[in-house]
Design a protein around this motif. Structure first.
Motif, PDB file in Angstrom:
ATOM      1  N   PHE A  11       0.832  -1.210   0.000  1.00 30.17           N
ATOM      2  CA  PHE A  11       0.000   0.000   0.000  1.00 30.17           C
ATOM      3  C   PHE A  11       0.861   1.252   0.000  1.00 30.17           C
ATOM      4  CE2 PHE A  11      -1.424   3.378   2.871  1.00 30.17           C
ATOM      5  CZ  PHE A  11      -2.457   3.910   2.112  1.00 30.17           C
ATOM      6  N   VAL A  12       1.890   1.299   0.855  1.00 29.27           N
ATOM      7  CA  VAL A  12       2.741   2.482   0.966  1.00 29.27           C
ATOM      8  C   VAL A  12       3.437   2.762  -0.365  1.00 29.27           C
ATOM      9  CG1 VAL A  12       4.812   3.427   2.066  1.00 29.27           C
ATOM     10  CG2 VAL A  12       3.058   2.311   3.457  1.00 29.27           C
ATOM     11  N   ARG A  13       3.987   1.727  -0.997  1.00 31.43           N
ATOM     12  CA  ARG A  13       4.687   1.936  -2.268  1.00 31.43           C
ATOM     13  C   ARG A  13       3.723   2.424  -3.344  1.00 31.43           C
ATOM     14  NH1 ARG A  13       9.831  -0.319  -2.679  1.00 31.43           N
ATOM     15  NH2 ARG A  13      10.755  -0.099  -0.600  1.00 31.43           N
ATOM     16  N   ALA A  14       2.528   1.840  -3.404  1.00 33.68           N
ATOM     17  CA  ALA A  14       1.553   2.268  -4.407  1.00 33.68           C
ATOM     18  C   ALA A  14       1.120   3.712  -4.167  1.00 33.68           C
ATOM     19  CB  ALA A  14       0.336   1.339  -4.374  1.00 33.68           C
ATOM     20  N   ALA A  15       0.971   4.099  -2.902  1.00 27.50           N
ATOM     21  CA  ALA A  15       0.588   5.474  -2.583  1.00 27.50           C
ATOM     22  C   ALA A  15       1.678   6.452  -2.997  1.00 27.50           C
ATOM     23  CB  ALA A  15       0.306   5.601  -1.089  1.00 27.50           C
ATOM     24  N   GLU A  16       2.938   6.056  -2.853  1.00 20.88           N
ATOM     25  CA  GLU A  16       4.045   6.943  -3.211  1.00 20.88           C
ATOM     26  C   GLU A  16       4.229   7.030  -4.726  1.00 20.88           C
ATOM     27  OE1 GLU A  16       6.727   6.139   0.803  1.00 20.88           O
ATOM     28  OE2 GLU A  16       7.193   5.092  -1.058  1.00 20.88           O
ATOM     29  N   GLU A  17       4.084   5.906  -5.405  1.00 23.64           N
ATOM     30  CA  GLU A  17       4.300   5.881  -6.855  1.00 23.64           C
ATOM     31  C   GLU A  17       3.070   6.328  -7.641  1.00 23.64           C
ATOM     32  OE1 GLU A  17       7.057   5.352  -8.397  1.00 23.64           O
ATOM     33  OE2 GLU A  17       8.281   4.696  -6.706  1.00 23.64           O
ATOM     34  N   ARG A  18       1.894   6.205  -7.007  1.00 21.64           N
ATOM     35  CA  ARG A  18       0.618   6.500  -7.669  1.00 21.64           C
ATOM     36  C   ARG A  18       0.425   5.655  -8.924  1.00 21.64           C
ATOM     37  NH1 ARG A  18      -0.016  13.096  -7.122  1.00 21.64           N
ATOM     38  NH2 ARG A  18       0.562  13.236  -4.925  1.00 21.64           N
ATOM     39  N   HIS A  19       0.997   4.484  -8.900  1.00 21.53           N
ATOM     40  CA  HIS A  19       0.918   3.594 -10.057  1.00 21.53           C
ATOM     41  C   HIS A  19       1.258   2.179  -9.580  1.00 21.53           C
ATOM     42  CE1 HIS A  19       2.041   1.766 -13.917  1.00 21.53           C
ATOM     43  NE2 HIS A  19       1.316   2.729 -14.483  1.00 21.53           N
ATOM     44  N   PHE A  20       0.354   1.214  -9.808  1.00 18.48           N
ATOM     45  CA  PHE A  20       0.580  -0.140  -9.318  1.00 18.48           C
ATOM     46  C   PHE A  20       1.778  -0.797  -9.989  1.00 18.48           C
ATOM     47  CE2 PHE A  20      -4.019  -1.187  -7.742  1.00 18.48           C
ATOM     48  CZ  PHE A  20      -3.811  -0.334  -6.665  1.00 18.48           C
ATOM     49  N   GLY A  21       1.951  -0.568 -11.300  1.00 19.72           N
ATOM     50  CA  GLY A  21       3.061  -1.196 -12.004  1.00 19.72           C
ATOM     51  C   GLY A  21       4.415  -0.746 -11.487  1.00 19.72           C
ATOM     52  N   ARG A  22       4.583   0.578 -11.321  1.00 18.51           N
ATOM     53  CA  ARG A  22       5.866   1.095 -10.805  1.00 18.51           C
ATOM     54  C   ARG A  22       6.101   0.622  -9.379  1.00 18.51           C
ATOM     55  NH1 ARG A  22       4.249   5.949 -13.516  1.00 18.51           N
ATOM     56  NH2 ARG A  22       3.539   6.841 -11.536  1.00 18.51           N
TER      57      ARG A  22
END
Length: 314
Positions: free
Chosen positions: A11-22
């Motif tokens: 969740f934290v990584r997706a929130a920071e990247e704003r993109h599931f793939g990245r």
């Protein structure tokens, strides 16, 4: 309610990247695996954390409330593992920027600092958040005010900037240009100018009134747009290798020469032992490569350096 740290980390990584793939790429998992972890977390919490749409993902109100404690949870879990295993934690260093490439600087330093793990932030606000939450230890990029009171920065490199124009531009044949000579041209930027502090300040300082923004789809695509129009120009550091785009001309700027400032940024009070090695390596490379030479009579900086770089030969 017991939370799975892997789900919280996703969740934290997706929130920071704003993109599931990245986000999945930074974790070394597939996008499908990351989506499943977030879906399980949302099911456990009983609420949606993201809004999915054609333009990417956005945090819901619940997601915004959950983000800060989620970051603390991940940081605490990492600290607990390190305390038990006795392993030294890597020095996590992000870079950020658009046309400018601080990763080139970091690459020159990586071999001199043990345990350095590079990453990439989106912009200064996102990097600031990551530093304050303890997700990273340091970062390279352009630092400009206002800056969070809990952060420390040190100037590392000043880089001369060239004008890049179409070969059909009326000024393309000049051996050098003064910045004010570009007043009749269109400053082409890789995004909204109010988010690109250096380009915005350059335009204000030298009276560049005609400005237009592109979509940031990579340097080659961006410069191809510059080459297509005889009235456009942009700015690039002088030593950036230009992609193989026909119809481009890079012209030095002088009287004054704009300098792009890169700084090392870290959270005040961070005691990671690798930070001393990184700052020492930065200082040594700056002295060896003459990165901090600056003459206010011949150079222009949006904010003059406060920590005493030497003068550049006119």
């Amino acid at each position: 309610m017991d939370l799975d740290v892997a789900h919280v980390r996703a969740f934290v990584r997706a929130a920071e990247e704003r993109h599931f793939g990245r986000a999945a790429g930074t974790l070394g998992i597939t996008q499908q695996a990351l989506s499943k972890r977030i879906a399980r977390l949302e099911a456990l919490l009983g609420t949606a954390l993201f809004r999915r749409g054609g333009n990417g993902i956005r945090l819901t109100e619940a997601g915004h409330r959950f983000l800060q404690p989620a970051r603390h949870t991940v940081a605490a879990a990492d600290a607990a593992v390190a305390a038990v295993t006795g392993e030294d934690r890597p020095l996590r260093v992000d870079v950020w920027g658009h046309l400018y490439a601080p990763m080139r600087t970091l690459a020159r330093l990586a071999g001199q600092v043990a345990g350095l793990v590079p990453g990439h932030g989106r912009d200064l606000p996102s990097v600031t958040d990551a530093l304050m939450q303890g997700d990273i230890d340091a970062a390279f990029g352009r630092v400009h005010p206002p800056l969070h009171a809990g952060l420390t920065h040190r100037l590392v490199r000043l880089e001369p900037v060239d004008a890049v124009l179409s070969a059909d531009h009326p000024l393309a044949a000049e051996p050098a240009l003064r910045p004010e000579q570009l007043r009749g041209s269109v400053l082409w930027s890789p995004g909204a100018l109010d988010r690109l502090d250096f380009l915005h300040r350059f335009a204000e300082r030298f009276g560049i009134r005609d400005r237009a923004a592109s979509v940031n789809l990579g340097l080659a695509h961006f410069l191809a747009e510059v080459a297509e129009s005889p009235d456009r120009f942009t700015l690039l550091p002088a030593d950036v290798p230009l992609p193989d785009v026909p119809g481009l001309r890079s012209v030095p700027l002088t009287e004054p020469t704009p300098l792009y400032a890169w700084s090392l940024l870290w959270r005040t009070g961070n005691n990671h032992p690798g930070l001393d090695g990184l700052t020492t390596a930065c200082a040594a490379e700056a002295a060896r490569s003459r990165w901090l030479e600056y003459d206010p009579a011949h150079d222009w900086l949006p904010e003059p350096p406060a920590n005493g770089p030497g003068r550049r030969n006119p």
